[in-house]
Design an enzyme around this catalytic site. Sequence first.
Site, PDB file in Angstrom:
ATOM      1  N   SER A   1      66.444  65.195  52.064  1.00  0.00           N
ATOM      2  CA  SER A   1      67.120  64.609  53.231  1.00  0.00           C
ATOM      3  C   SER A   1      66.241  64.778  54.475  1.00  0.00           C
ATOM      4  O   SER A   1      66.162  63.892  55.319  1.00  0.00           O
ATOM      5  CB  SER A   1      68.476  65.287  53.446  1.00  0.00           C
ATOM      6  OG  SER A   1      69.287  65.084  52.320  1.00  0.00           O
TER       7      SER A   1
ATOM      8  N   HIS B   1      70.738  62.929  45.045  1.00  0.00           N
ATOM      9  CA  HIS B   1      72.057  63.563  44.923  1.00  0.00           C
ATOM     10  C   HIS B   1      72.980  62.709  44.046  1.00  0.00           C
ATOM     11  O   HIS B   1      73.675  63.242  43.171  1.00  0.00           O
ATOM     12  CB  HIS B   1      72.729  63.684  46.304  1.00  0.00           C
ATOM     13  CG  HIS B   1      72.070  64.628  47.261  1.00  0.00           C
ATOM     14  ND1 HIS B   1      71.693  64.262  48.533  1.00  0.00           N
ATOM     15  CD2 HIS B   1      71.751  65.943  47.148  1.00  0.00           C
ATOM     16  CE1 HIS B   1      71.175  65.300  49.169  1.00  0.00           C
ATOM     17  NE2 HIS B   1      71.178  66.336  48.341  1.00  0.00           N
TER      18      HIS B   1
ATOM     19  N   ARG C   1      64.539  70.191  42.047  1.00  0.00           N
ATOM     20  CA  ARG C   1      63.501  69.158  42.156  1.00  0.00           C
ATOM     21  C   ARG C   1      62.139  69.692  41.776  1.00  0.00           C
ATOM     22  O   ARG C   1      61.438  69.133  40.937  1.00  0.00           O
ATOM     23  CB  ARG C   1      63.438  68.630  43.598  1.00  0.00           C
ATOM     24  CG  ARG C   1      64.619  67.809  44.019  1.00  0.00           C
ATOM     25  CD  ARG C   1      64.631  67.598  45.500  1.00  0.00           C
ATOM     26  NE  ARG C   1      64.628  68.879  46.193  1.00  0.00           N
ATOM     27  CZ  ARG C   1      64.745  69.040  47.493  1.00  0.00           C
ATOM     28  NH1 ARG C   1      64.824  68.002  48.286  1.00  0.00           N
ATOM     29  NH2 ARG C   1      64.745  70.242  48.034  1.00  0.00           N
TER      30      ARG C   1
ATOM     31  N   LYS D   1      69.977  75.313  58.278  1.00  0.00           N
ATOM     32  CA  LYS D   1      69.643  73.902  58.562  1.00  0.00           C
ATOM     33  C   LYS D   1      70.407  73.394  59.773  1.00  0.00           C
ATOM     34  O   LYS D   1      71.588  73.699  59.932  1.00  0.00           O
ATOM     35  CB  LYS D   1      70.030  73.021  57.360  1.00  0.00           C
ATOM     36  CG  LYS D   1      69.079  73.094  56.198  1.00  0.00           C
ATOM     37  CD  LYS D   1      69.492  72.112  55.114  1.00  0.00           C
ATOM     38  CE  LYS D   1      68.609  72.207  53.894  1.00  0.00           C
ATOM     39  NZ  LYS D   1      69.177  71.471  52.756  1.00  0.00           N
TER      40      LYS D   1
HETATM   41  O1  PNS Z   1      72.049  71.131  50.317  1.00  0.00           O
HETATM   42  P1  PNS Z   1      71.731  72.570  50.611  1.00  0.00           P
HETATM   43  O2  PNS Z   1      71.501  72.754  52.099  1.00  0.00           O
HETATM   44  O3  PNS Z   1      70.578  73.104  49.794  1.00  0.00           O
HETATM   45  O4  PNS Z   1      73.034  73.424  50.194  1.00  0.00           O
HETATM   46  C1  PNS Z   1      73.088  74.819  50.389  1.00  0.00           C
HETATM   47  C2  PNS Z   1      74.545  75.301  50.373  1.00  0.00           C
HETATM   48  C3  PNS Z   1      75.328  74.588  51.458  1.00  0.00           C
HETATM   49  C4  PNS Z   1      75.162  74.989  49.025  1.00  0.00           C
HETATM   50  C5  PNS Z   1      74.560  76.849  50.630  1.00  0.00           C
HETATM   51  O5  PNS Z   1      73.973  77.118  51.860  1.00  0.00           O
HETATM   52  C6  PNS Z   1      75.977  77.413  50.581  1.00  0.00           C
HETATM   53  O6  PNS Z   1      76.510  77.653  49.516  1.00  0.00           O
HETATM   54  N1  PNS Z   1      76.610  77.618  51.760  1.00  0.00           N
HETATM   55  C7  PNS Z   1      77.978  78.114  51.848  1.00  0.00           C
HETATM   56  C8  PNS Z   1      78.035  79.579  52.288  1.00  0.00           C
HETATM   57  C9  PNS Z   1      77.663  80.513  51.162  1.00  0.00           C
HETATM   58  O7  PNS Z   1      78.393  80.714  50.203  1.00  0.00           O
HETATM   59  N2  PNS Z   1      76.462  81.114  51.287  1.00  0.00           N
HETATM   60  C10 PNS Z   1      75.956  82.092  50.331  1.00  0.00           C
HETATM   61  C11 PNS Z   1      75.217  81.444  49.187  1.00  0.00           C
HETATM   62  S1  PNS Z   1      74.591  82.691  48.092  1.00  0.00           S
END
Ligand code: PNS
Length: 161
Positions: free
Chosen positions: A131, A19, A93, A43
């Site tokens: 992570s 990150h 990745r 998650k």
């Molecule tokens: O590090 P991650 O878990 O891959 O991040 C994913 C994250 C948190 C960026 C994604 O789940 C997110 O954007 N969550 C916020 C809610 C949202 O907008 N969800 C719709 C995405 S299309």
Amino acid sequence: MNSGVAIYPGSFDPITKGHTNIIERGLELFEHLIVAVAVNSSKKTIFSVEERLEQLRDMFADNDRVIVDSFTDCLLVDYAKQRKAHAILRGLRTVSDYEYEFQMAHANRHLAPDIDTIFMMTESKYSHLSSTLIKEIVRYGGACHEMLDPQIEQHLKNKMK
Ligand code: PNS
């Protein structure tokens, strides 16, 4: 290029060197990066949002181009609009990341056509990092100093005690 504000959203549970590498490289493209702790509903996290915010704030305290924040009760694109960000930065990745990122980028683009998702290939030395994997390594006493900032490693060890 060095323009505008981008959001770098993620769970950051915890933040890895993969990150931070994306953040460093993102700063070559954007004047300001908002590193935003967000909720990924699929998650389960080990650190609370407040703990993750504190870790990130400590880590980037000396860099006034990095803004650490969180959003927990709205969509990413709505948060991006609130913060007047014109781009979302994500690291890629492996091929297995692609499908999920593809869906998310398209959904976000559908919801907010004026916000682009910019992908950066994770540096190859970090492309195996996640992570989730790191938490498992630390849980069973494995070495992870090449994957985590020492302070974050300590936070993780304390949490696992
Ligand atoms: O590090 P991650 O878990 O891959 O991040 C994913 C994250 C948190 C960026 C994604 O789940 C997110 O954007 N969550 C916020 C809610 C949202 O907008 N969800 C719709 C995405 S299309």
